[in-house]
Design an enzyme around this catalytic site. Sequence first.
Site, PDB file in Angstrom:
ATOM      1  N   GLY A 103       0.836  -1.192   0.000  1.00 52.98           N
ATOM      2  CA  GLY A 103       0.000   0.000   0.000  1.00 52.98           C
ATOM      3  C   GLY A 103       0.873   1.245   0.000  1.00 52.98           C
ATOM      4  O   GLY A 103       2.006   1.221   0.481  1.00 52.98           O
ATOM      5  N   GLN A 112       3.283   9.903   0.651  1.00 53.55           N
ATOM      6  CA  GLN A 112       4.554   9.194   0.837  1.00 53.55           C
ATOM      7  C   GLN A 112       5.518   9.406  -0.320  1.00 53.55           C
ATOM      8  O   GLN A 112       6.691   9.037  -0.234  1.00 53.55           O
ATOM      9  CB  GLN A 112       4.312   7.694   1.030  1.00 53.55           C
ATOM     10  CG  GLN A 112       3.610   7.370   2.350  1.00 53.55           C
ATOM     11  CD  GLN A 112       3.402   5.882   2.517  1.00 53.55           C
ATOM     12  OE1 GLN A 112       2.434   5.330   2.037  1.00 53.55           O
ATOM     13  NE2 GLN A 112       4.339   5.221   3.176  1.00 53.55           N
ATOM     14  N   CYS A 161       5.698   0.113   7.275  1.00 53.27           N
ATOM     15  CA  CYS A 161       5.367   1.287   6.462  1.00 53.27           C
ATOM     16  C   CYS A 161       6.584   1.633   5.619  1.00 53.27           C
ATOM     17  O   CYS A 161       7.702   1.652   6.120  1.00 53.27           O
ATOM     18  CB  CYS A 161       5.013   2.456   7.391  1.00 53.27           C
ATOM     19  SG  CYS A 161       4.570   3.959   6.503  1.00 53.27           S
ATOM     20  N   LEU A 162       6.337   1.927   4.340  1.00 54.49           N
ATOM     21  CA  LEU A 162       7.458   2.250   3.449  1.00 54.49           C
ATOM     22  C   LEU A 162       8.169   3.533   3.883  1.00 54.49           C
ATOM     23  O   LEU A 162       9.314   3.750   3.509  1.00 54.49           O
ATOM     24  CB  LEU A 162       6.963   2.383   2.004  1.00 54.49           C
ATOM     25  CG  LEU A 162       6.427   1.077   1.377  1.00 54.49           C
ATOM     26  CD1 LEU A 162       5.912   1.338  -0.029  1.00 54.49           C
ATOM     27  CD2 LEU A 162       7.495   0.000   1.375  1.00 54.49           C
ATOM     28  N   HIS A 213      -4.655   1.826   7.467  1.00 48.16           N
ATOM     29  CA  HIS A 213      -3.275   2.337   7.573  1.00 48.16           C
ATOM     30  C   HIS A 213      -3.056   3.464   6.553  1.00 48.16           C
ATOM     31  O   HIS A 213      -2.503   4.521   6.892  1.00 48.16           O
ATOM     32  CB  HIS A 213      -2.305   1.172   7.346  1.00 48.16           C
ATOM     33  CG  HIS A 213      -0.855   1.547   7.299  1.00 48.16           C
ATOM     34  ND1 HIS A 213       0.082   1.039   8.185  1.00 48.16           N
ATOM     35  CD2 HIS A 213      -0.161   2.376   6.471  1.00 48.16           C
ATOM     36  CE1 HIS A 213       1.267   1.549   7.888  1.00 48.16           C
ATOM     37  NE2 HIS A 213       1.160   2.359   6.856  1.00 48.16           N
ATOM     38  N   GLU A 214      -3.498   3.232   5.307  1.00 49.00           N
ATOM     39  CA  GLU A 214      -3.257   4.223   4.250  1.00 49.00           C
ATOM     40  C   GLU A 214      -4.134   5.466   4.423  1.00 49.00           C
ATOM     41  O   GLU A 214      -3.682   6.590   4.176  1.00 49.00           O
ATOM     42  CB  GLU A 214      -3.478   3.607   2.868  1.00 49.00           C
ATOM     43  CG  GLU A 214      -2.590   2.407   2.532  1.00 49.00           C
ATOM     44  CD  GLU A 214      -1.108   2.652   2.731  1.00 49.00           C
ATOM     45  OE1 GLU A 214      -0.659   3.803   2.622  1.00 49.00           O
ATOM     46  OE2 GLU A 214      -0.384   1.672   3.017  1.00 49.00           O
ATOM     47  N   HIS A 246      -2.617   7.811   6.708  1.00 50.39           N
ATOM     48  CA  HIS A 246      -1.588   8.659   6.081  1.00 50.39           C
ATOM     49  C   HIS A 246      -2.187   9.962   5.559  1.00 50.39           C
ATOM     50  O   HIS A 246      -1.560  11.021   5.611  1.00 50.39           O
ATOM     51  CB  HIS A 246      -0.926   7.933   4.904  1.00 50.39           C
ATOM     52  CG  HIS A 246       0.235   7.057   5.285  1.00 50.39           C
ATOM     53  ND1 HIS A 246       1.369   7.546   5.874  1.00 50.39           N
ATOM     54  CD2 HIS A 246       0.443   5.729   5.140  1.00 50.39           C
ATOM     55  CE1 HIS A 246       2.229   6.554   6.079  1.00 50.39           C
ATOM     56  NE2 HIS A 246       1.684   5.432   5.644  1.00 50.39           N
TER      57      HIS A 246
HETATM   58 NI    NI Z   1       2.489   3.479   5.670  1.00 46.23          NI
END
Ligand code: NI
Length: 170
Positions: free
Chosen positions: A46, A51, A94-95, A136-137, A140
């Site tokens: 995701g 991000q 998380c990236l 989660h996304e 963000h």
């Molecule tokens: Ni994330």
Amino acid sequence: MTIKPLIILPDPVLRQVSAPFETIDDSVHALSSDMIETMYDAPGIGLAAVQIGIPRRMLVIDVSKEDEEKAPQVFINPEILQSSDERSVYEEGCLSIPDYYAEVERPARITVKYLGLDGKEHIDDAEGLLATCLQHEIDHLNGVLFIDYISRLKREMVIRKFTKASKIRA
Ligand code: NI
């Protein structure tokens, strides 16, 4: 399609509230392609636009299994309409916080409203990994990170570690 550099903790952009899209034009399609490419390259399941440094309300998700065909999904202006009382726990990563994982408890099922790339409104139910990934996304898009759900002590340790690393990179 272009692979974009990822924004890493503690970049303050990650704490911005993303702005909604008014229209779905070619630039929105192009952004979604870049995001999908960047997510697969990372690799991750995701990615939110913020991000890659674009604080707009779009996220891409692919929770298909490794032996399955790729199935990227694009969610524009997503909104959670309903959350189940039942909760589930997943180990999240998380990236933007590479190589850090922690268990997070969230509602097990949600109903989400969003615009697709077709510009149409969709309402879907999600459960399991997809439900967790969507939450989660969507977090963000509101400047919230999964480390906000862990203990303050652990969170401060993670932020300290990434702050030090960012100074070395700079
Ligand atoms: Ni994330």
